[in-house]
Design a protein around this motif. Structure first.
Motif, short mmCIF file in Angstrom:
data_model
loop_
_atom_site.label_atom_id
_atom_site.label_comp_id
_atom_site.label_asym_id
_atom_site.label_seq_id
_atom_site.Cartn_x
_atom_site.Cartn_y
_atom_site.Cartn_z
N ILE A 182 41.66 42.46 42.50
CA ILE A 182 41.87 43.22 41.27
C ILE A 182 42.71 44.43 41.65
CG2 ILE A 182 40.84 44.49 39.36
CD1 ILE A 182 38.32 42.86 39.66
N TRP A 183 43.92 44.44 41.14
CA TRP A 183 44.84 45.53 41.44
C TRP A 183 44.63 46.66 40.43
CZ3 TRP A 183 50.85 45.27 40.57
CH2 TRP A 183 51.44 46.43 41.10
N GLU A 184 43.95 47.71 40.87
CA GLU A 184 43.73 48.87 40.01
C GLU A 184 44.95 49.77 40.12
OE1 GLU A 184 41.81 51.74 37.52
OE2 GLU A 184 41.87 49.57 37.71
N ARG A 185 45.88 49.58 39.19
CA ARG A 185 47.13 50.32 39.23
C ARG A 185 46.92 51.79 38.87
NH1 ARG A 185 51.77 46.59 36.58
NH2 ARG A 185 50.52 46.81 34.69
N ASP A 186 47.97 52.56 39.03
CA ASP A 186 47.86 54.01 38.89
C ASP A 186 47.39 54.41 37.49
OD1 ASP A 186 48.23 56.56 40.26
OD2 ASP A 186 49.82 56.94 38.81
N GLU A 187 47.90 53.77 36.47
CA GLU A 187 47.50 54.09 35.10
C GLU A 187 46.21 53.35 34.76
OE1 GLU A 187 48.57 56.27 32.94
OE2 GLU A 187 50.08 56.98 34.37
N PRO A 188 45.15 54.06 34.35
CA PRO A 188 43.88 53.42 34.02
C PRO A 188 44.07 52.37 32.91
CG PRO A 188 43.65 55.81 34.09
CD PRO A 188 45.10 55.53 34.16
N MET A 199 54.14 49.74 52.32
CA MET A 199 53.89 49.37 50.92
C MET A 199 52.64 50.06 50.41
SD MET A 199 54.42 45.24 51.40
CE MET A 199 54.82 44.91 49.69
N PRO A 200 52.56 50.28 49.10
CA PRO A 200 51.31 50.76 48.51
C PRO A 200 50.29 49.64 48.45
CG PRO A 200 52.90 50.30 46.79
CD PRO A 200 53.62 50.09 48.09
N SER A 201 49.07 49.95 48.08
CA SER A 201 48.04 48.92 47.94
C SER A 201 48.34 48.08 46.69
CB SER A 201 46.66 49.58 47.82
OG SER A 201 46.31 50.23 49.01
N CYS A 202 48.77 46.86 46.93
CA CYS A 202 49.14 45.95 45.83
C CYS A 202 48.99 44.52 46.32
CB CYS A 202 50.57 46.23 45.38
SG CYS A 202 51.82 45.94 46.64
N PRO A 203 48.93 43.54 45.40
CA PRO A 203 48.76 42.14 45.81
C PRO A 203 49.85 41.65 46.76
CG PRO A 203 48.28 42.37 43.48
CD PRO A 203 48.83 43.69 43.93
N GLY A 235 34.54 47.18 45.72
CA GLY A 235 35.47 48.29 45.52
C GLY A 235 35.62 49.15 46.75
N CYS A 236 36.57 48.81 47.63
CA CYS A 236 36.90 49.65 48.78
C CYS A 236 38.10 50.51 48.40
CB CYS A 236 37.23 48.79 50.00
SG CYS A 236 37.80 49.71 51.44
N MET A 237 37.92 51.82 48.38
CA MET A 237 38.96 52.71 47.88
C MET A 237 40.03 53.05 48.91
SD MET A 237 38.12 53.18 44.70
CE MET A 237 37.54 51.48 44.69
N THR A 271 35.67 39.13 45.61
CA THR A 271 36.74 39.75 44.83
C THR A 271 36.87 41.20 45.28
OG1 THR A 271 36.29 38.34 42.91
CG2 THR A 271 37.52 40.38 42.52
N THR A 272 38.08 41.62 45.63
CA THR A 272 38.29 42.95 46.17
C THR A 272 39.24 43.74 45.28
OG1 THR A 272 38.95 44.19 48.14
CG2 THR A 272 40.15 42.16 47.69
N VAL A 273 39.02 45.06 45.22
CA VAL A 273 39.83 45.95 44.41
C VAL A 273 40.87 46.65 45.29
CG1 VAL A 273 39.84 48.04 42.97
CG2 VAL A 273 38.00 46.36 42.72
N LEU A 274 42.13 46.65 44.84
CA LEU A 274 43.20 47.39 45.50
C LEU A 274 43.47 48.63 44.66
CD1 LEU A 274 45.64 44.43 46.27
CD2 LEU A 274 44.10 45.57 47.88
N PHE A 275 43.07 49.78 45.16
CA PHE A 275 43.15 51.02 44.40
C PHE A 275 44.44 51.75 44.73
CE2 PHE A 275 42.01 55.50 43.49
CZ PHE A 275 41.59 55.35 42.17
N GLU A 276 45.32 51.88 43.75
CA GLU A 276 46.64 52.45 43.99
C GLU A 276 46.69 53.95 43.73
OE1 GLU A 276 51.12 51.04 42.81
OE2 GLU A 276 49.77 51.47 41.14
N SER A 277 45.73 54.48 42.97
CA SER A 277 45.82 55.84 42.45
C SER A 277 45.07 56.84 43.32
CB SER A 277 45.31 55.88 41.01
OG SER A 277 45.65 57.08 40.37
#
Length: 581
Positions: free
Chosen positions: A88-94, A131-135, A240-242, A264-270
Motif C-alpha cells: 500500500i503506497w501511502e503517497r504524500d497527499e492523504p 528513489m523515494p518509498s514507492c512500489p 505499517g513500517c514508517m 501487506t506492507t505500507v510504503l510511507f512517502e510523507s
C-alpha cells in the motif's frame, strides 16, 4: 541476499507458532535448519546449516543451498493468493493511496528485471537506487535480487556528493531514480541530484528514470525513461513500517520481511506532520494498519502536539506498536502506550542494528502474560545469545550489571563482511572481544535478566564503577524538565571524579528524582537538527559542543538546516568565547 534477512523472514511466523521456552531448549542448528527447510523455497537444498567462526570473522550459513529472495517474496504467494495486496503506497497527499497485489508486483519485477538484463546488468553487478518509498523502488530491489545483481539503496535525501561517494564505492554502472520526489508538500529534484552525482562517477553507464510527478526533466544520452504502470485496489492485512527504504528498517521490515511472509506492507512517502500532526493516525484509520512500527524521535515529536491529534482518529485496528532506531524514553513509551494504543496494544521496543539484519532483543515474543517494562528491549530474540563483557574482556555472569553488549553465537541474519574491506569487518566487530560479535553498544542486565540499551560505548561515562550512558541521562532530563528532545554529549578526555556532580548523576539515573536535575547542568540551546526521517543528527551536535562548527560534514539530509544555526547561536550565548568546560 536473502540470508541477511532470514531472521526477519521468520519473525512473523515465530511469534505465532513457537513458544519462547521451546526455542531455548532447541539445539541452534536444529532450530535454524528446520525453519529454513520449512519456511523458504529452495532451488537446491543446503547441506550444512552453519559454518561460523567469530575469531576468524567467518560467517557462513546454509552452504550448498541455492535460493532467490524474489521468488520467496513473490512467486510462492502468487501461486496461492495472487490478488492479495502486497504493497500500500501511502503517497504524500492523504487519501491518494495506491494498492499493489502480489501478481502485479511480480509482473512489474519481472519486466524491470528483463529490462536490466537487456541493458547489460549481470550477476554480481551493483545497481544504485536513489528513489523515494514507492512500489517501483521495491520492484527495483526485487528485480536486482531476481537476476543476481546487488542493490545499493541510497536514502533519497542525501546530497549529490554523498550519492556519488556511494556509487563510486560500489562501482555501479546503473542508477535507478525518479524525476522528482514529493515529501511534506515539497517537490524534491532527485534527477537533478543524480545528474550532479554521476558527473564524478565514471563507472555509471545508464540512469533509469521513472516519472513520480508530471514535471519534465532534462534527459541525457545515458538516461533511460521508464514507462508508468497501472495499479489496482485490494483488501488485506496491513503492516505499517514508517521507515524509508533507504535505511535498514525499510529493507528488513518494509520490504523483505512482510513480503516473504505474504503480508501487506505500507510504503510511507510523507512526514509525520504533513499536512498536520494527525497524519500517522489518519493513515492508520484509513488503511486499517494493525502493526505500527515507528521511531522514538517521531513519537516524541508528535507527543508535543498533544493527545487531540491522536484521539481524533479511530485506532481500533491497531494490535501492536513497535519502536525502532534508538532507545525510547519512558515518557514517550507511556504516551505511545496510553494514548496511541489506548492502553491495550503492547509497545515493542526493539533493539537491532544494520549489521544484525533484524531484531535481536525485544519484549516479544515471550509467554503471553509476560511483563513488558517501559524503555527496555528486555528479551533476546530466537537464536540470539547476548553477553555483557567488562573492560578486561571478562564475561559478566551476574545479573544487575552493565557492560559491553556482545553476541556469543552466530545467527543467519548477521552481516557477512564490509564490501571490499573484510579486514575492517574483522577489526570492528571481532577483534575488540575475541570470540564475540561486538555491537558497539553498552547494556544493562537487570536482576530478572532483562536487557536495557544504555547507548554507544564511546558515549558512556564511568562514575565509581557505574557506567552511565547517554540514553539514561537523556531519559532523566526529559522526565524532569518536560521537554521533547534532549541530547547528551559526553566529552572525550574529560575525567569525572567521585564528587558531588558524579553522585548526582548516578542518583539521577538510579532514582529518577527531579531535584537532582540542577539547571547548572542543563543547557537549552534551541531546536535540535533532525533528518527528514526524524532522527537527531548527533554527530552535528557533538561538533557544536566541541566547537568544531567549521567541520559539520554533510547536512543534506537535514529537514531544516536553520536548526543547526539556532543551536550554534544558543551554545554561543551560553558559553561565549570562553574556554570553560
Amino acid at each position: 541476499m536473502l540470508l541477511n534477512h532470514v531472521s526477519t523472514v521468520f519473525t512473523a511466523y515465530l511469534w505465532q507458532q513457537t513458544s519462547f521456552h521451546d526455542v531455548v531448549a532447541l539445539e541452534i542448528e536444529t532450530f535454524w535448519g528446520a525453519l529454513a527447510s520449512q519456511r523458504l523455497s529452495w532451488i537446491s537444498p543446503f547441506n550444512t546449516v552453519q559454518n561460523c567462526n567469530f575469531s576468524q570473522g567467518k560467517i557462513k550459513w546454509f552452504e550448498g543451498g541455492k535460493l532467490n529472495v524474489s521468488v520467496n517474496c513473490l512467486d510462492r504467494h502468487v501461486h496461492t493468493c495472487p490478488e492479495r495486496v502486497a504493497l500500500i503506497w501511502e503517497r504524500d497527499e492523504p487519501g491518494t493511496e495506491v494498492k499493489f497485489t502480489y501478481r502485479e508486483l511480480l509482473e512489474l519485477t519481472c519486466r524491470l528485471g528483463n529490462l536490466l538484463k537487456r541493458l547489460g546488468v549481470r550477476r554480481g553487478d551493483c545497481v544504485t537506487l536513489y528513489m523515494p518509498s514507492c512500489p517501483l523502488a521495491v520492484a527495483s530491489m526485487l528485480a536486482c535480487a531476481r537476476i543476481g545483481a546487488v542493490h545499493n539503496v541510497v536514502f533519497a535525501g542525501f546530497s549529490a556528493e554523498a550519492l556519488a561517494d556511494r556509487i563510486r564505492d560500489t562501482q555501479s554502472s546503473t542508477v535507478i531514480t525518479v524525476n522528482q520526489g514529493v515529501r511534506g508538500g515539497k517537490v524534491i529534484d532527485l534527477k537533478r541530484t543524480v545528474d550532479q552525482a554521476v558527473q564524478n562517477c565514471p563507472s555509471v553507464q545508464q540512469v533509469l528514470v521513472a516519472m513520480r510527478t508530471e514535471n519534465s526533466v532534462a534527459m541525457t544520452d545515458r538516461d533511460v525513461p521508464l514507462e508508468e504502470y497501472v495499479f489496482s485496489y485490494q483488501d488485506g492485512d496491513v503492516f505499517g513500517c514508517m521507515a524509508d527504504i533507504g535505511w535498514i528498517t525499510g529493507h528488513s521490515y518494509g520490504v523483505y520481511g512482510p513480503l516473504c511472509n505474504g503480508g501487506t506492507t505500507v510504503l510511507f512517502e510523507s512526514t509525520p506532520v504533513y499536512p498536520d500532526p494527525g497524519r500517522y493516525w489518519e493513515t492508520v484509520q484509513r488503511l486499517g494498519i494493525s502493526q505500527f512500527y515507528g521511531a522514538p524521535t517521531a513519537i516524541r515529536l508528535l507527543l508535543k502536539y498533544g493527545d487531540e491529534w491522536v484521539q481524533k482518529y479511530d485506532r481500533s485496528c491497531l494490535k501492536t506498536l513497535g519502536s525502532v532506531g534508538e532507545p525510547i524514553n519512558r515518557e514517550a513509551w507511556e504516551w505511545y502506550h496510553r494514548v496511541v494504543g489506548g492502553g491495550r496494544c503492547p509497545v515493542i521496543d526493539t533493539w537491532w542494528q544494520t549489521e544484525t539484519g533484524g531484531i535481536c532483543i525485544a519484549p516479544r515474543p515471550s509467554d503471553p502474560d509476560a511483563e513488558i517494562i517501559p524503555g527496555m528491549a528486555m528479551r533476546p530474540f530466537y537464536g540470539i545469545k547476548p553477553a555483557l563483557l567488562d573492560a578486561k574482556g571478562e564475561v559478566l555472569h551476574a545479573h544487575d550489571s552493565t557492560g559491553a553488549l556482545c553476541i556469543s553465537m552466530a545467527w543467519p541474519g548477521m552481516a557477512r563482511t564490509i564490501h571490499n574491506d573484510h579486514q575492517r569487518f574483522i577489526e570492528t566487530y571481532f577483534q575488540p572481544y575475541p570470540g564475540y560479535f561486538f555491537t558497539g553498544d553498552g547494556a544493562y542486565c537487570s536482576k530478572e535478566g532483562y536487557y536495557q540499551i544504555v547507548g554507544r560505548l564511546d558515549d558512556v561515562i564511568n562514575v565509581s564503577g557505574h557506567r552511565l550512558g547517554t540514553a539514561e541521562l537523556e531519559d532523566v532530563v526529559v522526565c524532569t524538565i518536560k521537554c521533547v528532545y534532549v541530547f547528551v554529549v559526553l566529552k572525550k578526555g574529560v575525567e569525572v571524579q567521585e564528587d558531588v556532580l558524579a553522585q548526582q548523576l548516578r542518583e539521577m539515573v538510579s532514582r529518577n528524582i527531579a531535584k537532582y536535575a540542577s539547571p547548572d547542568y542543563i543547557q537549552v540551546v534551541g531546536r535540535l537538527p533532525k533528518t527528514r526521517s526524524g532522527k537527531i543528527m548527533r554527530r552535528v551536535l557533538r561538533k557544536v559542543v566541541e566547537r568544531k562548527t567549521d567541520d559539520l560534514g554533510d547536512l543534506s539530509t537535514l529537514d531544516d538546516s536553520e536548526a543547526v544555526h539556532e543551536v550554534i547561536r544558543g551554545h554561543q550565548r551560553l558559553h561565549g568565547g570562553s574556554k570553560r568546560e
